[in-house]
Design an enzyme around this catalytic site. Sequence first.
Site, PDB file in Angstrom:
ATOM      1  N   VAL A 115      -5.868 -11.758   6.885  1.00  0.00           N
ATOM      2  CA  VAL A 115      -6.664 -12.663   6.787  1.00  0.00           C
ATOM      3  C   VAL A 115      -5.835 -14.110   6.520  1.00  0.00           C
ATOM      4  O   VAL A 115      -4.686 -13.940   6.239  1.00  0.00           O
ATOM      5  CB  VAL A 115      -7.570 -12.603   5.314  1.00  0.00           C
ATOM      6  CG1 VAL A 115      -8.767 -11.628   5.686  1.00  0.00           C
ATOM      7  CG2 VAL A 115      -6.579 -12.360   4.216  1.00  0.00           C
TER       8      VAL A 115
ATOM      9  N   GLN B 258     -13.521   1.836  -2.024  1.00  0.00           N
ATOM     10  CA  GLN B 258     -13.572   0.509  -1.727  1.00  0.00           C
ATOM     11  C   GLN B 258     -14.858   0.507  -1.093  1.00  0.00           C
ATOM     12  O   GLN B 258     -15.283   1.291  -0.519  1.00  0.00           O
ATOM     13  CB  GLN B 258     -12.365   0.225  -0.725  1.00  0.00           C
ATOM     14  CG  GLN B 258     -11.032  -0.104  -1.650  1.00  0.00           C
ATOM     15  CD  GLN B 258     -10.159  -0.676  -0.684  1.00  0.00           C
ATOM     16  OE1 GLN B 258     -10.033  -0.866   0.439  1.00  0.00           O
ATOM     17  NE2 GLN B 258      -8.972  -1.111  -1.571  1.00  0.00           N
TER      18      GLN B 258
ATOM     19  N   ALA C  45     -13.514 -11.489   6.168  1.00  0.00           N
ATOM     20  CA  ALA C  45     -13.665 -10.053   5.557  1.00  0.00           C
ATOM     21  C   ALA C  45     -13.319 -10.113   3.972  1.00  0.00           C
ATOM     22  O   ALA C  45     -12.751 -10.995   3.417  1.00  0.00           O
ATOM     23  CB  ALA C  45     -12.556  -9.152   6.250  1.00  0.00           C
TER      24      ALA C  45
ATOM     25  N   TRP D 169       0.845  -1.252   0.194  1.00  0.00           N
ATOM     26  CA  TRP D 169      -0.027   0.045  -0.166  1.00  0.00           C
ATOM     27  C   TRP D 169       0.779   1.268  -0.195  1.00  0.00           C
ATOM     28  O   TRP D 169       1.401   1.617   0.933  1.00  0.00           O
ATOM     29  CB  TRP D 169      -0.885   0.089   1.125  1.00  0.00           C
ATOM     30  CG  TRP D 169      -1.969  -1.143   1.300  1.00  0.00           C
ATOM     31  CD1 TRP D 169      -3.052  -1.072   0.453  1.00  0.00           C
ATOM     32  CD2 TRP D 169      -1.751  -2.414   1.751  1.00  0.00           C
ATOM     33  NE1 TRP D 169      -3.806  -2.258   0.709  1.00  0.00           N
ATOM     34  CE2 TRP D 169      -2.844  -3.077   1.606  1.00  0.00           C
ATOM     35  CE3 TRP D 169      -0.760  -2.998   2.689  1.00  0.00           C
ATOM     36  CZ2 TRP D 169      -3.269  -4.534   1.784  1.00  0.00           C
ATOM     37  CZ3 TRP D 169      -1.084  -4.345   3.044  1.00  0.00           C
ATOM     38  CH2 TRP D 169      -2.310  -5.085   2.754  1.00  0.00           C
TER      39      TRP D 169
ATOM     40  N   ARG E 183      -3.747   6.362  -2.590  1.00  0.00           N
ATOM     41  CA  ARG E 183      -2.549   5.764  -2.398  1.00  0.00           C
ATOM     42  C   ARG E 183      -1.593   6.671  -3.252  1.00  0.00           C
ATOM     43  O   ARG E 183      -2.164   7.548  -4.250  1.00  0.00           O
ATOM     44  CB  ARG E 183      -2.539   4.417  -3.326  1.00  0.00           C
ATOM     45  CG  ARG E 183      -3.231   3.578  -2.402  1.00  0.00           C
ATOM     46  CD  ARG E 183      -3.378   1.983  -2.792  1.00  0.00           C
ATOM     47  NE  ARG E 183      -4.161   1.289  -2.002  1.00  0.00           N
ATOM     48  CZ  ARG E 183      -4.481   0.093  -2.226  1.00  0.00           C
ATOM     49  NH1 ARG E 183      -3.868  -0.741  -3.325  1.00  0.00           N
ATOM     50  NH2 ARG E 183      -5.431  -0.525  -1.693  1.00  0.00           N
TER      51      ARG E 183
ATOM     52  N   HIS F 135      -6.785   1.764   2.257  1.00  0.00           N
ATOM     53  CA  HIS F 135      -8.004   0.888   2.106  1.00  0.00           C
ATOM     54  C   HIS F 135      -9.138   1.124   3.216  1.00  0.00           C
ATOM     55  O   HIS F 135      -8.716   1.823   4.257  1.00  0.00           O
ATOM     56  CB  HIS F 135      -7.497  -0.606   2.032  1.00  0.00           C
ATOM     57  CG  HIS F 135      -6.608  -0.927   3.173  1.00  0.00           C
ATOM     58  ND1 HIS F 135      -6.190  -2.234   3.352  1.00  0.00           N
ATOM     59  CD2 HIS F 135      -6.223  -0.301   4.381  1.00  0.00           C
ATOM     60  CE1 HIS F 135      -5.271  -2.161   4.426  1.00  0.00           C
ATOM     61  NE2 HIS F 135      -5.470  -1.329   4.983  1.00  0.00           N
TER      62      HIS F 135
END
Length: 357
Positions: A269, A226, A325, A165, A212, A186
């Site tokens: 995740v 997003q 998620a 990122w 970004r 994000h």
Amino acid sequence: MTESSAQPPTAESIEAITISASAELDRLENLEAVDQWRVSYLGRRGMLTTVLRGLSSLEVEERRTVGALANQAKNTLEERLEERVRQINEATLTRSANQDRLDVTLPGRPALEGRLHPTTQIVREICSAFVAMGFGVVEGPEVEWDHYNFEMLNIPKGHPARDMWNTLWVDYEDPTGEQAMLLRTHTSPMQARVMENREPPIRVVVPGKCYRYEATDATHEWHFYQVEGLAVGEGITFADLKGTLYEFARRMFGEERQIRFRCDYFPFVEPGVDMSIDCFACEGDGNGCRICRDSGWIEIMGAGMIHPKVLEGVGYDTERYTGFAFGMGPERIAMLKYGIDDIRHFYSNDLRFLRQF
Ligand code: PHE
């Protein structure tokens, strides 16, 4: 009764009055003159009224025939009066239409009509699909702490995953020297913010803007939207993630859609995946298709089971709770759906582009 006693009316005198009154009426060009005419023939002391009054001086037989003629004459003149008024009104309208050059057949000037930006439309469409499945909608700050954008998501300072990122940092001196401020890269920081403030079961989607530090090209913008998704509860498994996102793909892209998961890495995740749908343009055929670039599949989002470290970070019992998620880019989804070839169109404020949606 002075007038009535002057001359006893005859069939001839009535006809004479009718003829001259009609001729006079035909020459009148405006409503005032017509009204004067009405007074002088049909008014209380008008000529015809006077004649009618004189009927009483006639013999019974004569009174009947002359009276009938007189009534007929009155009706005729009243009808002609009505007709003349109509003609004059019409002529006035035509004249003013010509004089003012008012073309009543021209279409009116359309009022400028606003509409929702294509991104807003798609964001709402995405959120509605999840709302229909029982999700709520929440929003969060665009100026965010390093703490939520990275650390709470299992991306500590100095972790190489931060390079995923490219971050726009905010020039802010935190008094404690601990907190760095940034523009969120994000919507995932809202995972931690929501979980900190609520107890499971949780089902939310988070639409919002992200930033970004990026060179722009046809597929990259330095600001974009997003939509994040989060579900936490007891006994949530990867099967729930798959079922939810499968249902979403079908609502968004059509009943026939197939989905595909492939392993991907996001520090927050485990396991992490990227999800693709089969190409709706070529039906997964992949031959010379510019939407899926010949592959038959289109990647539409990142997803995964929430990493235990993230759950621990917000104080959840990881033995009890699990969750999933996901995160997707509405502009990318709009590009796919509408065949838009350059993401920069969205924010260049060109009405020729925006008006198409
Ligand atoms: N936040 C990730 C990104 O911006 C997407 C993502 C969200 C992936 C949630 C997994 C789970 O790339």
